[in-house]
Design a protein around this motif. Structure first.
Motif: not given
Lengths: 338, 338
Positions: B196-224
């Motif tokens: 859900x959070x990722x969806x919200x992030x992507x929609x914001x980018x798309x809405x203003x015409x910014x490219x959503x680069x896979x290089x800018x999306x990393x997978x974490x595991x919730x930890x510091x």
DNA sequence: CTGAAAGCGCTTACAG
DNA sequence: CTGAAAGCGCTTACAG
């Protein structure tokens, strides 16, 4: 829901016999016991606790006075006490303790304790400092144990950690690495453990003939921010320490952040040690060397001795100290000359 | 302890009249009511809850299935639910939930629920994913509400936060500051809110015409630690982002630590925003701008709707979303050209 | 080895 | 406006 009568009818016995089986009493023929257990299984019968409590005059219920629910210490304590109680077939009723002094709150707690007929109370810090409530418990003969009370000798039974010894060990460890200028950031003065920890720190210095400079002892308030501020002051001073013993992990985290900001490397140029082994101490970079309190042990001793008090065992010690232990991680090293 | 009979005797009325006074029933003369209340006061009488429960066939007791008691989210939720329940004269029985899948644990929980005749259950995450237990509750007609379940439409009633909208607001805020290269560190894939959070992030980018680069999306595991690692990778890349939206506050803290280590200033050279408004977000330096979940609201809605379910109210929505809100602190600013 | 009776402390119809 | 009776679902003596 099925009752004891339904089980008795199904197994063709009296309810008394069912009661014997439920409570694992002797004097039931194996074949009968088997029949009853089958009936219990088939009907998915589970005894009604309210009825049992009413008849027994025992609630098998502890109340836990749990203040400052937000701290990791309190949470860990809570979950450990829950586990210990469950082992002994006791339930836990959690009482929130907004501000320990508010009389309305005390009144409400007293009511709930009576209403539920709790067998005993476990009073987590700083609940034990509410002497009005403690007095109510004494007057009403409600057994209770306190954890880490600020006033000792006021309670039937108390548990605490070896704060003095733990702090002493932390400081001796820094000394053993070769540190000579070791600073201390103290916890809030209102907490007795704060003085205990400071005592342990001072004793370690004195024991090896190191001077305890007042310039190296700063007052914190247990927060990350106060650790940060104190560390800045120490690191910017004319003769900065090579090691800092923070009174708790939060303040130690503040020290780490301040060092990062000032470009002071840990453990290269500064060693840091904390107290409590809070979750964050194992997540921060560098991972924090610290003194761990054994919260599972504290929980176990609390519950066990509360049961002793309930059983009217009078030859209990008035308080018990649970050993702390040094947890070695990555924030301490030999001192560097800068 | 005094019983209803003692009060009746002292006030020279029948126990029925005392019962009326205790339960605030009408049809008692003011003078009689006064006399009874005086007797209650003098004897310090408090009704025996077990007797009341037995007779009423209602326990006025909720069970709270609270797993991972150690997380700050769980703790806050716990204390809010406690408060809400108390307002309505309900007690809370806390059930530990080691591993949600273990059948022995499920068995034990089922027993305790029946034993105490709890009126309903509040199932905190990830308890709702234990479908065996949820099925047991359904079969036994135990009303329950779930908080933030991974499977929607499986439960009578669920509450969750507006994760999508919140993440969208976070990203739009960064865009409004002028950021164009905005990275995202995602929470564990097994959590629905992570998507859900990722969806919200992507929609914001798309809405203003910014490219959503896979290089800018990393997978974490919730930890510091995972935030730290991801941030290092991002900041050391050929085209580092000027802003990072971390899926939760812990990972955002990791980002801050990585930036400190690399000498990247926040918010000067890098803006960071988190999610959850965990205590640490207000203690770290710089203080973290984040999206807050309204846990008090989640607690209130859970308890209120559980009461509706208990009252057999059938026209409830199947799930409700509680609004998140942007909390502005010090970790975001306009982008700098490095 | 098993059971019938009484009662824990309340509330729920019902009667007056 | 007030009360006597019955009973919630168990356990505690006691009897056989």
């Amino acid at each position: 829901m099925p009752t004891i009568k339904d089980v008795a009818a199904k197994a063709s016995v009296s309810i008394k016999t069912v009661s014997r089986v439920i409570n694992d009493e002797p004097g039931v023929a194996d074949s009968t016991r088997q029949r009853v257990n089958d009936a219990i299984q088939q009907l998915e019968y589970v005894p009604n606790l309210s009825a049992q409590r009413l008849k027994r005059g025992k609630s098998e219920l502890f109340a836990l006075l749990l203040p400052r629910v937000e701290s990791p210490y309190a949470i860990k304590l809570f979950s450990c006490i829950l586990r210990e109680a469950q082992k002994r077939n006791y339930s836990i009723l959690t009482l929130p303790n907004r501000s320990g002094k508010e009389p309305a709150n005390t009144e409400q707690i007293a009511r709930v304790v009576k209403n539920h007929r709790v067998d005993g109370l476990i009073v987590a810090p700083p609940g034990a400092d509410n002497l009005v409530l403690m007095n109510f418990l004494k007057l009403n003969h409600v057994p209770y144990v306190t954890i880490n009370p600020n006033l000792l000798n006021e309670h039937p039974f108390s548990v605490e950690s070896t704060d003095d010894i733990g702090a002493n060990e932390a400081t001796r460890y820094l000394i053993s690495l070769g540190h000579k200028r070791i600073a201390h950031i103290a916890c809030m003065k209102t907490e007795r453990f704060s003085h205990e920890r400071q005592k342990g720190y001072l004793r370690a210095l004195v024991d090896v003939g190191l001077a305890a400079s007042p310039l190296l002892i700063l007052q914190g308030d247990n927060s990350i921010e106060s650790g940060y501020t104190a560390a800045q002051e120490l690191l910017n001073s004319a003769e900065p320490p090579t090691a800092i013993f923070a009174g708790n992990d939060e303040m130690a985290v503040g020290v780490i952040l301040a060092a990062l900001h000032l470009g002071v490397t840990i453990p290269g140029e500064l060693s840091v040690i904390g107290f409590d082994d809070t979750p964050i101490s194992n997540q921060i970079f560098p991972r924090l060397t610290t003194i761990a309190q054994s919260i599972p042990e504290i929980a176990r001793v609390s519950v066990e001795n509360l049961l002793e008090l309930i059983d009217d065992n009078t030859d209990l010690p008035q308080f018990v100290q649970i050993p702390t232990r040094l947890v070695l991680r990555d924030s301490c090293g030999v001192p560097n000359h800068r």
